[in-house]
Design an enzyme around this catalytic site. Structure first.
Site, PDB file in Angstrom:
ATOM      1  N   CYS A 174      50.008  66.404  94.842  1.00  0.00           N
ATOM      2  CA  CYS A 174      49.539  67.439  95.787  1.00  0.00           C
ATOM      3  C   CYS A 174      49.815  67.071  97.236  1.00  0.00           C
ATOM      4  O   CYS A 174      50.949  66.894  97.622  1.00  0.00           O
ATOM      5  CB  CYS A 174      48.056  67.710  95.560  1.00  0.00           C
ATOM      6  SG  CYS A 174      47.752  68.295  93.920  1.00  0.00           S
ATOM      7  N   HIS A 183      47.700  68.074  89.653  1.00  0.00           N
ATOM      8  CA  HIS A 183      46.765  67.351  90.501  1.00  0.00           C
ATOM      9  C   HIS A 183      45.823  66.483  89.677  1.00  0.00           C
ATOM     10  O   HIS A 183      45.838  66.473  88.456  1.00  0.00           O
ATOM     11  CB  HIS A 183      46.018  68.314  91.420  1.00  0.00           C
ATOM     12  CG  HIS A 183      44.895  69.051  90.767  1.00  0.00           C
ATOM     13  ND1 HIS A 183      44.428  70.231  91.254  1.00  0.00           N
ATOM     14  CD2 HIS A 183      44.128  68.778  89.685  1.00  0.00           C
ATOM     15  CE1 HIS A 183      43.426  70.643  90.510  1.00  0.00           C
ATOM     16  NE2 HIS A 183      43.225  69.787  89.567  1.00  0.00           N
TER      17      HIS A 183
END
Ligand SMILES: [Zn+2]
Lengths: 236, 422
Positions: A93, A190
């Site tokens: 991310c 993520h």
């Protein structure tokens, strides 16, 4: 630090840690120990200098902390030295975006660490949901499975290869997901991306140790989780 | 229907349109309940608000209102505050946890005329509910990560609140001095009672919400914190907790005999008593009322089944899991995890929770996302057994205490299953 143990460095958990990012460090340590590889983990806060390590991890973060992390890492240079000596970097991310030449935060463009040939900006929509696809055959890994939650879009230059071709979700741009070059690898999967992708965790461990193969370990639960998620997302 | 409409004396003072809307709201809620579709508070409120969007404001007018918001503890604190405030008069409340304006509308319509109302408010809705209800006092419990795949980021929520309180300086705030996000949200509000109830979960409070700088924690005094740039410092709390006692702003100690377990509920009790004190109640008189609360929307409820004494604990985000481990006895424990809409679809937070307090207990796991939990527990070195359902867990556990810790929809499923049996 003892040089006989594998050194895992989590970069700035005080800035870059959302969505269970600690999981990747815990999973790598668990999988190394299961193979009899001694491990030390280090959580390095923003006011500390980055130590020499074998694997560096970077997580997700909100805009302000992401910009601050870029500023501190550019001043510290420890991650640049690590990449020069072919240490492993695994970033998700906001951490993934930091690896490139630029990223957007707080409505403005920021310079990144320029460690791999990517740049990021903002998408029109937020990408939230299951993310999966077929991994670059050169990496020899099974289908990637994860969960994404980001507003960024990432553009890959000729110096990197995508981690995967998207089958479900958005990733970089709806077609490709993540990027890798040498021993630096980033993804929009993520949080604990490695929980559903134990083979990817083992790839990072193989890169870090130089071992071509790692001994087998009991993967009953990660296998069941993968199967359940791949079935739920139509990728099985 | 006409009987329903004409029997309501209280609505004479409402404008005609609002009066009609309130009745429709109440009737629809009753119909919904009769049809077995939940407690009806959401559907009733929705219908009422379709007729008069200002209905909540009309229904709130003339009452002294306390709002309770924060990521965790709002349902319990609302219940405690309602119980404590009953020493002063009748209290309307949204006791089913329907914490958006439709739920508030329904709760006030159902209660008829009361001098007081205590409303639990979803964090996102707090600015709108403040505007509609003109509360005397708002309790701010904590702000931490919750339902990550769609919730606003924690710092954005603190900013939203801060902007709101700047626009409403007449509201008294009862606020948590231990949470930097809450202290930032309070901002320069002129009228504040600070309480301290401890903060177990701190992962969302490492960075100063004002400047992005590092947050320093005191070495000797665990509770102390301050921004390294000096723009945010922990306020000195007036209300504190000590064991099972609440110490009020005058230094008087109130021993509590709560039925609800855990240190976190002593903190919720302190918050409720501070709110109640501000509204004029005598704390020594109000405090014993808290001991009458036995369960909150099924939470902490104890049920006997097949020789197992089952207790239900709800844990819906990392902070509340830590609290649940604190409350649970050292007994066989079932963990149940789903990832449906009310839970959020993302299970990443499982890795934010340290499950090691469960080591040494018999741990059973179930739920639609039990495999996510299985991987987490294996990495956490917590041995466990996977079971297909709650019923199988009850058969697998030995007779005696069985603690059940579940996230939102898993909790509701288990409640429904217990209701069918009991
Ligand atoms: Zn600051």
């Amino acid at each position: 630090m003892s040089s006989s143990a594998l050194q895992i460095v989590w970069v700035y958990p005080d800035l870059l840690s959302t969505y269970g990012d600690r999981g990747n460090m815990l999973i790598l340590a668990h999988r190394a120990r299961a193979r009899g590889i001694p491990v030390q983990t280090h959580e390095i806060h923003v006011n500390e200098a980055l130590p020499e390590g074998d694997i560096y991890l970077m997580g997700g973060g909100e805009d302000g902390p992401q910009a601050l992390a870029a500023e501190r890492l550019l001043a510290d240079r420890g991650l640049h030295r690590a990449v020069d000596r072919r240490a492993v970097v695994f970033a998700v991310c906001a951490g993934y975006q930091l690896l490139g030449s630029s990223f957007f935060a707080k409505g403005a463009k920021f310079g990144g660490l320029d460690l791999i040939d990517i740049s990021s900006d903002r998408g029109e929509t937020r990408a939230v949901g299951e993310l999966g696809g077929e991994v670059d055959p050169a990496l020899g890994l099974p289908t990637l499975s994860g969960f994404e939650n980001h507003g960024g879009r990432t553009h890959l230059g000729p110096g990197v290869k995508p981690l995967a071709t998207v089958k479900t979700g958005i990733g970089n741009d709806g077609r490709t997901e993540g990027a890798w070059a040498g021993t630096v690898l980033g993804t929009y999967c993520h949080g604990p991306a490695l929980s559903r992708n134990p083979a990817l965790a083992d790839l990072l461990l193989r890169w870090a140790t130089g071992e071509e193969t790692l001994s087998d370990m009991d993967d009953t639960w990660p296998s069941r989780l993968r199967k359940e998620r791949l079935t739920a997302t139509g990728l099985a | 229907m006409t009987g329903n409409l004409s029997s309501v004396e209280d609505e004479k003072k409402l404008p005609l349109r609002a009066s009609l809307a309130a009745s429709v709201s109440r009737t629809a809620a009753a119909l919904s309940r009769a049809a077995g579709r939940g407690d009806g508070s959401v559907i009733g409120g929705k219908l009422g608000m379709m007729i008069d969007p200002d209905l909540l404001a009309h229904l709130a007018a003339g009452r002294k209102i306390a709002l309770v918001s924060g990521t965790n503890g709002k349902t319990t604190t609302t219940r405690f505050t309602t119980a404590a405030l009953s020493v002063l008069g009748d209290v309307a409340t949204n006791s089913f946890g329907a914490n958006m304006p439709t739920g508030h509308t329904s709760a006030l319509a159902r209660a008829g005329s009361t001098p007081f109302a205590v409303l639990e408010v979803d964090e996102h809705w707090l600015p709108k509910v403040i505007a509609a209800t003109d509360p005397k006092v708002v309790a701010l419990l904590n702000l931490s990560r919750d339902q990550l795949d769609r919730a606003k980021e924690v710092a954005m929520m603190a900013q939203l609140w801060r902007d709101t309180f700047a626009k409403h300086p007449g509201i008294h705030l009862v606020a948590n001095a231990d949470d930097p996000m809450i202290v930032y949200a309070v901002g320069a509000a002129p009228s504040v009672t600070w309480f301290s109830a401890g903060q177990r979960w701190r992962e969302d409070a490492h960075v100063c919400p004002a400047c992005g700088g590092h947050m320093e924690r005191g070495e000797a005094d665990d509770a102390h914190w301050q921004c390294s740039n000096g723009d945010l410092v922990r306020p000195t709390p007036q209300w504190t907790v000590d064991g099972n006692a609440v110490i009020d702003a005058s230094g008087t100690r109130h021993e509590l005999k709560l039925q609800l377990p855990g240190k976190v509920n002593v903190g919720n009790a302190a918050t409720a008593l501070a709110v109640t004190h501000y509204l004029g109640a005598d704390t020594a008189e109000a405090a014993p009322k808290l001991a009458e609360v036995a369960s909150v929307a099924g939470r902490y409820a104890q049920v006997e089944r097949d020789g197992r004494k089952i207790r239900l604990l709800l844990a819906k985000n990392p902070a509340s899991w830590l609290e649940a481990f604190d409350m649970a006895e050292d007994a066989p424990t079932l963990l149940a995890i789903n990832a449906r809409d009310p839970d959020g679809y993302d299970t990443s937070w499982l890795f934010d929770v340290d499950f090691s307090p469960l080591r040494g207990r018999q741990v059973l796991i179930t739920g639609e996302r039990a495999y996510d939990l299985a991987v987490r527990l294996e990495v956490n070195e917590v041995p466990f057994t996977h079971v297909a359902s709650f019923a199988r867990a009850v058969q697998t556990a030995p007779p005696g205490r069985l603690e059940v810790i579940a996230n939102y929809s898993a909790f509701q499923d288990i409640r429904a299953e217990l209701d069918r049996v009991v």
